[in-house]
Every structure is written in C-alpha cells, then in structure tokens.
Design an enzyme around this catalytic site. Structure first.
Site, PDB file in Angstrom:
ATOM      1  N   PHE A  37      14.897  42.654  46.137  1.00 41.19           N
ATOM      2  CA  PHE A  37      14.784  43.090  44.740  1.00 41.19           C
ATOM      3  C   PHE A  37      16.100  43.575  44.159  1.00 41.19           C
ATOM      4  O   PHE A  37      16.176  43.877  42.977  1.00 41.19           O
ATOM      5  CB  PHE A  37      13.673  44.130  44.578  1.00 41.19           C
ATOM      6  CG  PHE A  37      13.868  45.372  45.369  1.00 41.19           C
ATOM      7  CD1 PHE A  37      14.521  46.450  44.817  1.00 41.19           C
ATOM      8  CD2 PHE A  37      13.387  45.461  46.664  1.00 41.19           C
ATOM      9  CE1 PHE A  37      14.706  47.596  45.550  1.00 41.19           C
ATOM     10  CE2 PHE A  37      13.566  46.605  47.409  1.00 41.19           C
ATOM     11  CZ  PHE A  37      14.225  47.681  46.852  1.00 41.19           C
ATOM     12  N   ARG A  38      17.148  43.635  44.985  1.00 36.45           N
ATOM     13  CA  ARG A  38      18.464  43.926  44.411  1.00 36.45           C
ATOM     14  C   ARG A  38      19.136  42.656  43.885  1.00 36.45           C
ATOM     15  O   ARG A  38      20.122  42.719  43.175  1.00 36.45           O
ATOM     16  CB  ARG A  38      19.375  44.576  45.455  1.00 36.45           C
ATOM     17  CG  ARG A  38      19.021  45.995  45.681  1.00 36.45           C
ATOM     18  CD  ARG A  38      19.772  46.602  46.837  1.00 36.45           C
ATOM     19  NE  ARG A  38      19.176  47.882  47.130  1.00 36.45           N
ATOM     20  CZ  ARG A  38      19.434  48.997  46.462  1.00 36.45           C
ATOM     21  NH1 ARG A  38      20.322  49.002  45.519  1.00 36.45           N
ATOM     22  NH2 ARG A  38      18.827  50.116  46.762  1.00 36.45           N
ATOM     23  N   HIS A 122      17.927  53.866  52.228  1.00 39.20           N
ATOM     24  CA  HIS A 122      17.566  53.830  50.804  1.00 39.20           C
ATOM     25  C   HIS A 122      16.220  54.483  50.543  1.00 39.20           C
ATOM     26  O   HIS A 122      15.598  54.256  49.519  1.00 39.20           O
ATOM     27  CB  HIS A 122      17.577  52.391  50.293  1.00 39.20           C
ATOM     28  CG  HIS A 122      18.959  51.792  50.284  1.00 39.20           C
ATOM     29  ND1 HIS A 122      19.197  50.444  50.204  1.00 39.20           N
ATOM     30  CD2 HIS A 122      20.183  52.375  50.364  1.00 39.20           C
ATOM     31  CE1 HIS A 122      20.512  50.221  50.237  1.00 39.20           C
ATOM     32  NE2 HIS A 122      21.117  51.376  50.341  1.00 39.20           N
ATOM     33  N   ASN A 221      22.638  36.100  59.761  1.00 44.21           N
ATOM     34  CA  ASN A 221      22.387  36.072  58.322  1.00 44.21           C
ATOM     35  C   ASN A 221      22.523  34.633  57.852  1.00 44.21           C
ATOM     36  O   ASN A 221      23.328  33.877  58.386  1.00 44.21           O
ATOM     37  CB  ASN A 221      23.413  36.966  57.601  1.00 44.21           C
ATOM     38  CG  ASN A 221      22.983  37.318  56.195  1.00 44.21           C
ATOM     39  OD1 ASN A 221      21.866  37.792  55.980  1.00 44.21           O
ATOM     40  ND2 ASN A 221      23.844  37.087  55.223  1.00 44.21           N
TER      41      ASN A 221
END
Ligand code: ZN
Length: 259
Positions: A37-38, A122, A221
């Site tokens: 969501f960033r 976070h 990644n």
C-alpha cells in the site's frame, strides 16, 4: 551460478550462522493478497491522496478519510492467511536458527504463522490507541462494528477517536523498536532481506549496518535493491517460492550428521 546452487549456498550460510535476522517488507505479504500500500501501483491510491488520507496531521483533522481508506485494507488483513514465506520464517525460529524478524508490515501475518520474536517497525493493526486519553484496546474489539458500519471507532472511556497503532505518514517511528532493530542488525552475522525494496528508512539502513559489521546479507526480492551490490547473495525470485526451498535445505542439513 544456477538458481539451485544459490539456494544451497543460502541454506549453508544459515546453517553456519551464529545469529540470523530477517528483514521483511511488502513482498512477503503480497502472496497473501495484501497489496503493497505504499506503492503508487497498488491501486489503493487511485481515489485518494495518501497525504490526505494516511498522514497523522490529516488524521487529527479528518479521521473519517483515513478510516474510509483503510477499511478495505483492514478487511483484507483480517482475512489474510500467512503464506509459505511466513511459515518458513516461523519454522526457522522454531528450529532455533532465527533470532528475530524485523518487519515493515503491519498485517500480523508473521505472528499468525507462529513467529514469536517480531519487531514491527511500522506498528501494528492489532491494537488501537485513543488519540485523546491514550486508552489502548485490541483492534478486534472495534473491528467488526467498524467493518460493518464504517463509523469512526470511538473510545469507551472518553469518546475520542481510536487510532490503530500503525505509523502514519509524518509520524515518528517507535524509537524502542528502531533501537531493537538496529541492535539486531548489529548482532547478526547473516541477514535475510526479504521482499523489501528498501526505499523507506529506517528499514533501508539496517542491511548497511549488518554489512558494516561484517554480516552476510542475502537478498530475496523480485526487483533490484540498492544493497544488491554489497550483498553476499542476491536471489531475484518470489520470496514465497525461494525461501521455503532454502528452509527445507536447512531442515535437511540440521538432521544430517555434521561432517
Ligand atoms: Zn479516550
């Protein structure tokens, strides 16, 4: 080096590690259906400006905007199940081979998978705090009503707005957790960097701290990250596919007699 030998090498280093730490980002949760969501590409920002909806200043002025934005995300997180990457990390911890998971995610999936030592940089959706009197409640006591009605969750004690304990834009990170994460990065001799694009501080600084202290950094990644050049090993794959294979090798290596 072939893909399999990369996985074997990673497993070998984990087997030899004295202190292993994992750093996880959004890419660990996307296979569970949680959007990053960033990211501007997540689709979650099409309707709203993030600095209006998800900043602490905006929250204090117009909390309803934040709650309208987070409502579908909260439902996704509540319904989401941990995937093979979360389960592999929990398994490593249960084998006594992983000392801590540092995560940028707020979705509770590491804990759902069984990880006990999780540093949530976070914050978390598990609890909420009244912005007026600081009364803290578990989010599950507020969620069903909020998800059904979309009304602002209110404090039982003073009627103030309850804010989930997630870090909004413009809000300070919890210093205690930042310190714990940095201490873990200094202590480790192997760090797994999993599904993080390493664009948000202070998570982005942690692999540097590990490298500076001589640790081997293993990156899994899909995309390149800026630490790739300093990493001991880079695997460009879906973490929910590569990590379980590595952990299976570690489990096999644990059972095999030591040479
Ligand atoms: Zn209150």
């Amino acid at each position: 080096m072939g893909a399999d030998s990369l996985l074997c090498r990673a497993a070998d280093w984990i087997l030899r590690a004295r202190h292993l730490v994992a750093l996880t980002g959004a890419g660990v949760s996307t296979p569970s259906g949680i959007p990053d969501f960033r990211s501007p590409d997540s689709g979650l920002w099409n309707q709203v400006n993030p600095f209006l909806a998800a900043s602490i200043v905006a929250f204090r002025i117009r909390p309803q905007l934040f709650f309208d934005w987070i409502r579908p995300l909260a439902r996704m997180m509540l319904d989401a199940a941990p995937n093979a990457a979360h389960l592999a990390l929990a398994q490593l911890e249960q084998m006594g081979r992983l000392q801590a998971v540092i995560t940028q995610n707020i979705d509770n999936l590491h804990q759902k998978a069984g990880s006990a030592h999780v540093i949530e940089l976070h914050g978390t959706m598990r609890q909420a705090t009244c912005i007026r009197c600081h009364h803290v409640v578990p989010t599950e006591s507020l969620l069903p009503r909020f998800l059904a009605s979309g009304e602002l969750p209110r404090c039982d004690t003073c009627g103030g707005v309850m804010k989930p304990d997630v870090i909004l834009f413009g809000e300070q990170l919890p210093m205690q957790k930042v310190h714990a994460a940095r201490a873990a990065a200094r202590a480790c001799d192997v760090m797994l960097v999993l599904g993080s694009s390493l664009t948000v501080a202070p998570a982005a600084d942690l692999p540097t701290i590990a490298c500076d202290n001589g640790a081997r950094v293993i990156v899994i990644n899909r995309q390149d990250t800026w630490i790739d050049g300093r990493a001991a090993l880079v695997i460009h794959d879906d973490v929910a596919i590569a990590l379980p294979d590595i952990v299976a090798c570690v489990a096999y290596g644990t059972q095999a007699p030591v040479e």
